[in-house]
Enzyme design. Structure first.
Site, PDB file in Angstrom:
ATOM      1  N   GLU A 280     125.519  41.465  22.949  1.00  0.00           N
ATOM      2  CA  GLU A 280     124.504  40.439  22.702  1.00  0.00           C
ATOM      3  C   GLU A 280     123.146  41.094  22.403  1.00  0.00           C
ATOM      4  OE1 GLU A 280     122.414  36.758  25.222  1.00  0.00           O
ATOM      5  OE2 GLU A 280     123.488  38.377  26.250  1.00  0.00           O
ATOM      6  N   LYS A 343     124.189  30.722  19.769  1.00  0.00           N
ATOM      7  CA  LYS A 343     124.525  30.328  21.137  1.00  0.00           C
ATOM      8  C   LYS A 343     124.275  28.831  21.335  1.00  0.00           C
ATOM      9  CE  LYS A 343     123.766  31.781  25.929  1.00  0.00           C
ATOM     10  NZ  LYS A 343     123.009  32.700  26.831  1.00  0.00           N
ATOM     11  N   CYS A 394     127.209  35.653  26.271  1.00  0.00           N
ATOM     12  CA  CYS A 394     126.746  35.816  27.651  1.00  0.00           C
ATOM     13  C   CYS A 394     127.226  34.698  28.559  1.00  0.00           C
ATOM     14  CB  CYS A 394     125.226  35.948  27.653  1.00  0.00           C
ATOM     15  SG  CYS A 394     124.524  36.443  29.254  1.00  0.00           S
TER      16      CYS A 394
END
Length: 533
Positions: A280, A343, A394
Site C-alpha cells: 500500500e 480504497k 489495508c
C-alpha cells in the site's frame, strides 16, 4: 443448594470477569494460546449467573474493557507516535474506544441474565454473542477486529467451515462450547443431579460436542477434496520495502524509495514472476501524473515482463473540489493503460472524518494518513493473461463483504496490500494477518499479502500460509501460489445473512419464552383457585 435469587456482584465476580477478559485477549495472536477461546467465557458466565441484568451488564462491561484495553493497546502507539498526540492525550481516545467496544460484552451479560433459560441456555447465549458481533461489525462504519472466531486462524481443519457460514459461524461454535461447559459443570450444584433441567444440559453439551465433530469432519473432507499439487500455479514476487513511516512522505526520500523498489524487484528477475506486488502507498507520489518516475515504473514492468501491482496516492474531481484516493495501480508491461482500484472502506478519523457537518471541530487523529474519498466497490483488475485480481487495501481485509464482492465480480485472486508500519512492533500486525486468512477460505481464492514492514505472505485457498516474511525486514519473497478453479462458495453467495437470521429467530423465541415465564406466576395466583377453597 445455593440460593437462585439474583444478587449484586462480589469482588470474586469482578475478578472472574477480568479473568475472562484476559483469557479472551490471550487467545489472539501473537499469544500462542488460541485454545483459551474455548473456555474464556466460563469465568464470566459463573460471575453473571443469577444476577440482575443490570449487575450482569456491569460485569460484562468489565470483561469487555479488560479485553479491549489489553487487545487494542496498539492504538496508543499509533496516536502518540504518528498522530502527534502526547501520551496522556492518546490515552483518551484509547479508553473511549475500549469503553465503546466493551458495551457489546456488557449487553451480552445483561441479555444472558434477563433470558436465563434453563432449556436452550447455551444455544441462546451463543446466538446473542454472535448477533452482537455482527452489530459491532457494521455499526458506526464497522469494527470487526478480532471477532471470537478469528482466534482460530491457525487451526486449518476447523476454519474450513467458514466457506459455509463465515467467521460468525466459528464465533457461534466457540461461544456454544463455552456456554455448554458452564451449563453442564458450573450450574450442576445449583440445579442438582436430579433437577429436571439436567437432561437438557446434557443434551446441549452433547450437541456442542457433536457440532465440533461435524465441523472438523467437514474441514478434513474439504482439505482432502481440494488437492493443490496438480492445479495451475502463479509465480509471484512480493516486495517488502520496509520504509520507515516517519520518512516515507519526506520529498528528499522519494528518489531513495523508488530506487529501493526498483533494486528489490530486479532481484526477482531470475525467478521470472508472473505478477509483482508492492505494498500500500509503496510509491510516495501521484503515479497518474506524467513524469520521470511514472516512466521508470512502466519501464521496469517491461524489463521484468510482468505486471506490477502497487499502491500510491491519487486525486480526481473538478479543480474547485479535488478528492484524494488511496489507490492501487496495475502496470501491464505491453500497454500504457493502467487500471486501478481505489480504497472503498476508509479508516474513520484516520483517512476521513465521519459526520463532518456534526464533527467539523474534530481534528483527524492521524493527520499523516490524509483525507481520502472512497472508491467503487468490487472493481476487479485484469492482467493480459486474464488473471482477475480483487484488491483489499489495508483495513479492508477485515471486512468479508469486500472480498465477497470481488469474488462475485469474477476475481480468481485476492491481493491485500497494506502498510502496517503504523502499528510498530505491537500485536496489531499479527492480528491483521490472522484475519486476512479468512478471506481466502470464505471465497476459496488464494490471497497475496504485501506489507511495507510485514507480514507479507502467500496464502492458499484453504487458508494455509505457504510463505511468510517477518516484521521490519527488507526482502523480496518469491513463490508459486496454487490458483485452482474458482467456484462460488455458499458464503460467497449468501454471506452471514442466513446464519444471523436463524440466530435472531432463536433469540426472539427465547425472549418470548422468558416473558411468558415471568408473567405466568402472577396469572396463576389470580386465575387458579386454591384447593383449600
Amino acid at each position: 443448594m445455593p440460593s437462585l435469587a439474583p444478587h449484586s456482584a462480589t469482588r470474586t465476580d469482578i475478578l472472574l470477569a477480568v479473568l475472562s477478559g484476559l483469557c479472551l485477549t490471550a487467545a489472539f495472536p501473537p499469544a500462542p494460546f488460541p485454545f483459551l477461546a474455548w473456555i474464556a467465557l466460563v469465568p464470566f458466565l459463573a460471575a453473571a449467573d443469577h444476577k440482575t441484568p443490570g449487575t450482569a451488564f456491569r460485569l460484562g462491561w468489565i470483561m469487555g474493557l479488560t479485553h479491549y484495553l489489553s487487545l487494542n493497546y496498539w492504538t496508543v502507539f499509533v496516536l502518540s507516535h504518528y498522530g502527534g498526540l502526547s501520551l496522556p492525550l492518546a490515552m483518551g481516545p484509547f479508553f473511549l474506544l475500549a469503553g465503546y467496544l466493551g458495551l457489546y460484552p456488557a449487553l451480552f451479560g445483561a441479555l444472558a441474565a434477563w433470558l436465563a433459560p434453563r432449556r436452550c441456555y447455551s444455544l441462546v447465549l451463543a446466538a446473542v454473542w454472535t448477533l452482537l458481533e455482527a452489530v459491532r461489525s457494521h455499526a458506526l462504519s464497522g469494527f470487526p477486529w478480532c471477532l471470537l472466531g478469528h482466534s482460530q486462524y491457525h487451526w486449518l481443519t476447523l476454519i474450513q467451515v467458514v466457506d459455509l457460514c463465515g467467521v460468525a459461524g466459528l464465533s457461534f461454535l466457540i461461544c456454544f462450547v463455552n456456554a455448554s461447559l458452564y451449563n453442564l459443570l458450573g450450574r450442576a450444584d445449583a440445579f442438582g443431579p436430579t433437577h429436571p433441567g439436567r437432561r437438557s444440559r446434557l443434551f446441549e453439551a452433547g450437541a456442542a460436542a457433536g457440532l465440533v465433530a461435524a465441523v472438523l469432519a467437514y474441514g478434513a473432507a474439504s482439505l482432502q477434496s481440494s488437492p493443490l499439487a496438480t492445479v495451475p500455479r502463479l509465480k509471484v514476487a512480493v516486495v517488502q520495502g520496509n520504509v520507515d513511516q516517519s520518512i516515507k512522505w519526506n520529498p528528499s526520500y522519494q528518489e531513495h524509495t523508488v530506487r529501493l523498489y526498483e533494486d528489490l524487484t530486479h532481484r526477482a528477475q531470475a525467478f521470472a514472476p508472473d505478477l509483482i506486488v508492492w505494498p500500500e502507498t509503496a510509491m510516495p507520489f501521484f503515479f497518474q501524473d506524467p513524469g520521470a518516475w511514472r516512466d521508470r515504473l512502466q519501464a521496469l514492468a517491461r524489463q521484468m515482463d510482468a505486471p506490477i501491482l502497487f499502491g500510491s496516492p491519487a486525486y480526481g474531481g473538478p479543480p474547485d473540489r479535488i478528492h484524494y484516493f488511496n489507490r492501487v495501480n496495475l502496470i501491464r508491461p505491453h500497454t500504457l493503460e493502467t487500471p486501478f482500484y481505489d480504497k472503498v472502506h476508509l479508516v474513520p478519523f484516520g483517512e476521513y472524518v465521519p459526520f463532518q457537518r456534526l464533527l467539523s471541530f474534530v481534528q483527524r487523529l492521524v493527520p499523516a494518513a490524509g483525507d481520502f474519498a472512497p472508491g467503487t466497490a468490487g472493481q476487479v483488475l485484469t492482467t493480459a493473461s486474464d488473471l482477475k485480481i480483487g484488491t483489499l487495501i489495508c483495513y479492508e481485509a477485515i471486512f468479508p463483504v469486500l472480498a465477497r464482492r470481488h469474488a462475485q465480480q469474477g476475481a480468481n485472486l485476492l491481493v491485500n496490500v497494506t502498510n502496517d508500519a503504523w502499528f510498530g512492533d505491537t500485536s496489531a500486525p499479527y492480528q491483521h494477518l490472522g484475519m486476512a486468512v479468512f478471506r481466502a477460505v470464505e471465497n476459496r481464492l488464494p490471497l497475496i499479502r504485501a506489507a511495507n514492514t510485514g507480514f507479507s505472505a502467500l496464502i492458499d485457498k484453504n487458508g494455509r500460509i505457504l510463505q511468510l516474511e517477518g516484521l521490519f525486514v527488507t526482502a523480496v519473497m518469491t513463490g508459486d501460489l496454487p490458483l485452482g478453479t474458482p467456484a462460488p462458495t455458499l458464503y460467497q453467495r449468501h454471506g452471514d445473512g442466513p446464519l444471523l437470521a436463524a440466530l435472531l429467530v432463536l433469540t426472539a423465541w427465547a425472549a418470548w419464552m422468558a416473558l411468558r415465564r415471568r408473567r405466568r406466576p402472577a396469572r396463576s395466583r389470580i386465575e387458579r383457585p386454591s384447593r383449600k377453597s
